[in-house]
Write a protein that holds these residues in place. Sequence first.
Motif, PDB file in Angstrom:
ATOM      1  N   VAL A   1      43.614  34.180  52.884  1.00 21.61           N
ATOM      2  CA  VAL A   1      42.987  34.665  51.626  1.00 21.61           C
ATOM      3  C   VAL A   1      43.949  34.202  50.479  1.00 21.61           C
ATOM      4  O   VAL A   1      44.505  33.370  50.995  1.00 21.61           O
TER       5      VAL A   1
ATOM      6  N   PHE B   1      41.352  34.119  44.046  1.00 22.13           N
ATOM      7  CA  PHE B   1      40.962  35.568  44.152  1.00 22.13           C
ATOM      8  C   PHE B   1      39.631  35.915  43.293  1.00 22.13           C
ATOM      9  O   PHE B   1      39.036  37.165  43.821  1.00 22.13           O
TER      10      PHE B   1
ATOM     11  N   GLN C   1      35.754  35.483  44.433  1.00 18.89           N
ATOM     12  CA  GLN C   1      36.229  35.720  46.174  1.00 18.89           C
ATOM     13  C   GLN C   1      35.833  37.749  45.698  1.00 18.89           C
ATOM     14  O   GLN C   1      34.629  37.796  46.460  1.00 18.89           O
ATOM     15  N   THR C   2      36.436  37.716  45.004  1.00 22.57           N
ATOM     16  CA  THR C   2      36.285  38.900  44.680  1.00 22.57           C
ATOM     17  C   THR C   2      34.880  40.230  44.043  1.00 22.57           C
ATOM     18  O   THR C   2      34.440  40.428  43.865  1.00 22.57           O
TER      19      THR C   2
ATOM     20  N   ARG D   1      36.303  39.940  48.191  1.00 21.65           N
ATOM     21  CA  ARG D   1      38.113  41.002  48.271  1.00 21.65           C
ATOM     22  C   ARG D   1      36.953  41.937  47.538  1.00 21.65           C
ATOM     23  O   ARG D   1      36.449  41.885  46.588  1.00 21.65           O
ATOM     24  N   GLN D   2      38.382  43.330  48.061  1.00 21.12           N
ATOM     25  CA  GLN D   2      37.768  44.616  46.989  1.00 21.12           C
ATOM     26  C   GLN D   2      38.061  44.673  45.586  1.00 21.12           C
ATOM     27  O   GLN D   2      37.685  44.929  44.494  1.00 21.12           O
ATOM     28  N   SER D   3      39.442  43.813  45.467  1.00 21.36           N
ATOM     29  CA  SER D   3      40.008  44.076  43.865  1.00 21.36           C
ATOM     30  C   SER D   3      40.963  42.826  43.495  1.00 21.36           C
ATOM     31  O   SER D   3      42.104  42.099  44.820  1.00 21.36           O
ATOM     32  N   LEU D   4      41.012  42.638  42.298  1.00 23.41           N
ATOM     33  CA  LEU D   4      42.236  42.067  42.069  1.00 23.41           C
ATOM     34  C   LEU D   4      43.276  42.611  41.790  1.00 23.41           C
ATOM     35  O   LEU D   4      43.226  43.281  40.530  1.00 23.41           O
TER      36      LEU D   4
END
Length: 344
Positions: free
Chosen positions: A196, A203, A206-207, A212-215
Amino acid sequence: MKILVTGGTGYIGSHTAVELQLQGFEVVIVDNLSNSHADVVDRIEEITNIRPEFHQFDLIDREKTKSFFAGHPDLDGIIHFAAFKAVGESMADPLMYYRNNLDSLINILQGMKDNGLKNLVFSSSCTVYGQPDELPVKETSPIKEAWSPYGNTKQMSEQIIRFAVEAYGLKTIALRYFNPIGSHDSALIGELPLGVPNNLVPFITQTAIGLRQSLNVFGSDYDTPDGTAVRDYIHVVDLAMAHVVAVNRMISASGKSDFEIFNLGTGNGFSVLEVIKSFEKVSGESLNYKIVGRRPGDVEKVWADTSFANQELGWKAQKSLDEMMGSAWKWEQALADKKSSNKH
Ligand code: UFG
């Protein structure tokens, strides 16, 4: 001219190896691959048509480092990137950080001393300033008590180097990086965070790509125009080019003193929300994010006074925030393409 690049398969090191080779330098990379991959050497070759010499070993190994230097008495300069760099990890295991970041530096300085090598460029960080009293922050601003063992290793490294320069007649340029982001325009090299990501831009990308779901936006109650923290983001290729300039300055002996320090930033501060907006604009994606509490250890705002680097080095960062975010997105998409073609 032959340059040793330690950490040369890492994020900033690989971009610098490319720029050095494009400008005619011969590059020798040393990396232990603890946070990078051997195939970065192939990518550097793909971009430049030149394969750098590569040695895989750990610079905290005294004997290996000694024999490496004994076998390379013809180095014209050294750029020392190889180090651990995660603030949170350093809080959890300070000794690992002191041992890794300081032992490797000491072994390199020893190798320089024993073999009569003179020129070192050292990767430092704006973290040495902590939260400065005055912005933009100048190289002459006071070094405050470190906020993390990681930051402390950078402060201590600068001090170790200062005394080594005096005692052994070396020349060093310490470059204090602000927040490097983005990737090479070819999308063949870039930042490869393991697990991660800690940093904002990987981040975000990747979101957006769905990893990833959420920043989480850390803090909205800072004393800044929109309440989110402000940093000086600089494109990694601009940063890489400054290293080439620094190496040339040392080799041509055109520095003003034997230990020089330069800020490497753009001089512009952007908030977390401005970075997100720029990303959404250039990518056409709408980013899933939410505001949460502050992250412990974060400073409120910091950006560089770059006038010393601009005047003395004749170097200036060129890329805009939008260009930086565009290249970071292109890199994330290239990684996703590679993953899906590996599956097929
Ligand atoms: N941020 C978020 N969400 C995230 C990650 C970061 O909101 O998921 C925010 C941070 O709170 C900060 C900004 O985005 O305000 C930038 O954070 P980064 O982690 O990308 O960068 P930092 O400024 O914290 O750290 C960088 C380098 C360190 C160096 C430090 C010096 O990664 O090596 O600058 O200030 F020590």
